[in-house]
Scaffold this motif. Sequence first.
Motif, short mmCIF file in Angstrom:
data_model
loop_
_atom_site.label_atom_id
_atom_site.label_comp_id
_atom_site.label_asym_id
_atom_site.label_seq_id
_atom_site.Cartn_x
_atom_site.Cartn_y
_atom_site.Cartn_z
N ILE A 43 31.28 46.68 42.20
CA ILE A 43 31.24 45.72 41.13
C ILE A 43 29.57 45.62 40.80
O ILE A 43 29.15 44.95 41.67
N MET A 44 29.44 46.25 39.78
CA MET A 44 28.08 46.12 39.24
C MET A 44 27.60 44.95 38.38
O MET A 44 28.81 44.25 37.92
N SER A 45 26.55 44.79 37.64
CA SER A 45 26.45 43.62 36.94
C SER A 45 27.29 43.74 35.44
O SER A 45 27.51 42.97 34.83
N ASN A 46 27.22 44.99 35.04
CA ASN A 46 28.07 45.41 33.82
C ASN A 46 28.94 46.58 33.69
O ASN A 46 29.60 46.67 32.64
N HIS A 47 29.50 46.77 34.78
CA HIS A 47 30.49 47.96 35.06
C HIS A 47 31.31 47.83 36.52
O HIS A 47 30.36 47.27 37.39
N VAL A 48 32.21 48.33 36.63
CA VAL A 48 32.80 48.47 37.71
C VAL A 48 33.37 50.02 38.08
O VAL A 48 33.84 50.75 37.08
N HIS A 49 33.02 50.57 39.16
CA HIS A 49 33.51 51.83 39.72
C HIS A 49 34.56 51.78 40.74
O HIS A 49 34.70 51.06 41.54
N VAL A 50 35.80 52.64 40.57
CA VAL A 50 36.64 52.66 41.44
C VAL A 50 37.22 53.71 41.71
O VAL A 50 37.09 54.70 40.78
N ILE A 51 38.04 54.16 42.96
CA ILE A 51 38.83 55.23 43.02
C ILE A 51 39.95 54.60 43.11
O ILE A 51 40.44 53.76 44.13
N TRP A 52 41.02 55.03 42.42
CA TRP A 52 42.62 54.25 42.48
C TRP A 52 43.51 55.47 42.51
O TRP A 52 43.51 56.57 41.85
N THR A 53 44.81 55.11 43.42
CA THR A 53 45.90 55.93 43.03
C THR A 53 47.13 54.99 42.59
O THR A 53 47.16 53.83 43.34
#
Length: 187
Positions: free
Chosen positions: A60-70
């Motif tokens: 969780i960054m200041s203005n975006h979120v990166h994920v790896i999801w299934t």
Amino acid sequence: MKNMFTEGFRIRDQFATHFLTFTVEGWIDIFSRQRYRDIILESFKFCIAKKGLRLHAYVIMSNHVHVIWTATEKSLSDVMRDFKTFTSKEILRSIADKGEVESRREWLLYMFEFFGKRTNANDKYKLWSGNNHPEIIHSFDFMKTKLDYIHNNPVRAALVQNPSDYLYSSASNYEGKRGLIEVDLLH
């Protein structure tokens, strides 16, 4: 001829593992506040418990979120829609709550209303941008590349020196330490 902007980022397999990015409209630094980051974590937990989400990695960054999801029970599109709807409503509710300290309240509501007017949706406010740039995890090497990208994001932003030092990330989980939330490790 196919155009990458119209054809490149589509979910073709709803139950495959994907790298996703959730970006705040206008790149507004909403996650500079802990309470908004915590809403993201709570939504992750809910989606894991109630929607069959497998969370493999996140930052969780200041203005975006990166994920790896299934997705395992509902389609990935359904889980993403529910995640974005819930987090948007909760974050906006928290911003508007006069009992909460938010020095940027009027400006944030103004900006999210501005973005809301630029869409056909019925919502007054729009927190998340529309494209999540889904990329299927198609190989071990690609998975490693995306894990490194996620976990090194705070290092590249000069927030920490080591990936596992960033609290709102799964990097510590991958180093055998306990993170803020359990993740389903990829190997």
